[in-house]
Write a protein that holds these residues in place. Structure first.
Motif, PDB file in Angstrom:
ATOM      1  N   ALA A  59      47.228 -19.170  12.000  1.00  0.00           N
ATOM      2  CA  ALA A  59      45.858 -18.902  11.552  1.00  0.00           C
ATOM      3  C   ALA A  59      45.469 -19.944  10.509  1.00  0.00           C
ATOM      4  CB  ALA A  59      45.784 -17.494  10.963  1.00  0.00           C
ATOM      5  N   GLN A  60      45.497 -21.216  10.880  1.00  0.00           N
ATOM      6  CA  GLN A  60      45.128 -22.284   9.952  1.00  0.00           C
ATOM      7  C   GLN A  60      43.925 -23.028  10.513  1.00  0.00           C
ATOM      8  OE1 GLN A  60      46.787 -22.791   7.066  1.00  0.00           O
ATOM      9  NE2 GLN A  60      48.428 -21.348   7.526  1.00  0.00           N
ATOM     10  N   ALA A  61      43.046 -23.479   9.609  1.00  0.00           N
ATOM     11  CA  ALA A  61      41.899 -24.278  10.040  1.00  0.00           C
ATOM     12  C   ALA A  61      42.360 -25.701  10.328  1.00  0.00           C
ATOM     13  CB  ALA A  61      40.831 -24.280   8.955  1.00  0.00           C
ATOM     14  N   THR A  62      41.774 -26.308  11.349  1.00  0.00           N
ATOM     15  CA  THR A  62      42.132 -27.688  11.710  1.00  0.00           C
ATOM     16  C   THR A  62      41.611 -28.645  10.648  1.00  0.00           C
ATOM     17  OG1 THR A  62      41.823 -27.034  14.004  1.00  0.00           O
ATOM     18  CG2 THR A  62      42.039 -29.396  13.568  1.00  0.00           C
ATOM     19  N   PRO A  63      42.490 -29.472  10.049  1.00  0.00           N
ATOM     20  CA  PRO A  63      42.010 -30.423   9.044  1.00  0.00           C
ATOM     21  C   PRO A  63      41.014 -31.414   9.658  1.00  0.00           C
ATOM     22  CG  PRO A  63      44.420 -30.263   9.012  1.00  0.00           C
ATOM     23  CD  PRO A  63      43.962 -29.547  10.234  1.00  0.00           C
TER      24      PRO A  63
END
Ligand code: C5P
Length: 223
Positions: A59-63
């Motif tokens: 559940a991480q946002a794409t850099p």
């Protein structure tokens, strides 16, 4: 003015856990959050690299500026990584790949037996993505610089040194795990052919930027 020490480089990163399906509703995974790998992806993009991030379920946002490929299993992660590695100049394996997967995938949800007897699952070993890439032609000819991570519970330096040699890679980044899972900070030990270097406890993005700077320095001096 922002220095771009990785300009012209193509950095490939694996991050997060893998998910090994048992049946359509169940599977085996681990608690890797993907935070460190995503921080490294962000830091590499900031440093001017073209970045491909092969991510397990997280559940991480794409850099910003990062090309992300989502996968589930270790086999999918290997396939996506091998394909992207043909164009990469740096490979950083930050994923916590499941060591084993169920030997067979059940097409239908496994039903509870009427006698209450639990099912028996057989496991098979997953491919070692880092070792596979490190043994490949691009890595062996020096076109692809490979970096591994290792979570060790004790004797960090001894285990990290042995693991670097076993995987056949120039640089290994060790941390005390699995206590680092899900945390926003960490402390790292960088181990290469010349010795080791400690990066003191700091937020993962700060450590990722330092790691990227160390990799850029090694690429320049071809250490
Ligand atoms: O052997 P161990 O799992 O401790 O090695 C950790 C390093 O190897 C990490 O860089 C991890 O991403 C990588 N690895 C991999 N594929 C595996 C197991 C580990 O790429 N199946």
């Amino acid at each position: 003015f922002q220095p771009k020490p990785l300009a012209g480089q193509h950095v490939l990163i694996t991050a997060g856990p893998t998910f090994e399906a048992i049946d359509p509703v169940r599977g085996v995974t681990n608690h890797s959050s993907g935070k460190m790998g995503f921080a490294v992806a962000r830091a590499a993009a900031e440093a001017g690299a073209e970045v491909t991030l092969v991510a397990g379920p997280v559940a991480q946002a794409t850099p910003r500026g990062v090309c992300r490929i989502d996968v589930q299993s270790a086999q999918q992660m290997l396939a996506a990584t091998l394909q992207a590695s043909e164009r990469a100049t740096v490979f950083i394996a930050a994923a916590a790949v499941a060591d084993w997967r169920p030997a067979e995938f059940h097409d239908h949800k496994i039903k509870k037996a009427v006698d209450g007897q639990p099912p028996t699952l057989q496991f098979v070993e997953n491919p070692d993505i880092l070792a596979t890439v490190a043994q490949g032609e691009r890595a062996r000819s020096g076109q692809l610089y490979c970096v591994g991570f290792a979570a060790e519970s004790h004797d960090l330096l001894a285990h990290a040194t042995a693991k670097r040699q076993r995987k056949g890679i120039p640089l290994l980044v060790a941390n005390i795990g699995p206590t680092a899972f899900g945390r926003d900070d960490n402390e790292l030990l960088l181990v290469d052919a010349h010795g080791f270097q400690a990066l003191e406890r700091a937020p993962k993005l700060v450590l990722a930027r330092k790691l990227v700077a160390e990799i850029a320095r090694r690429l320049k001096t071809k250490e």
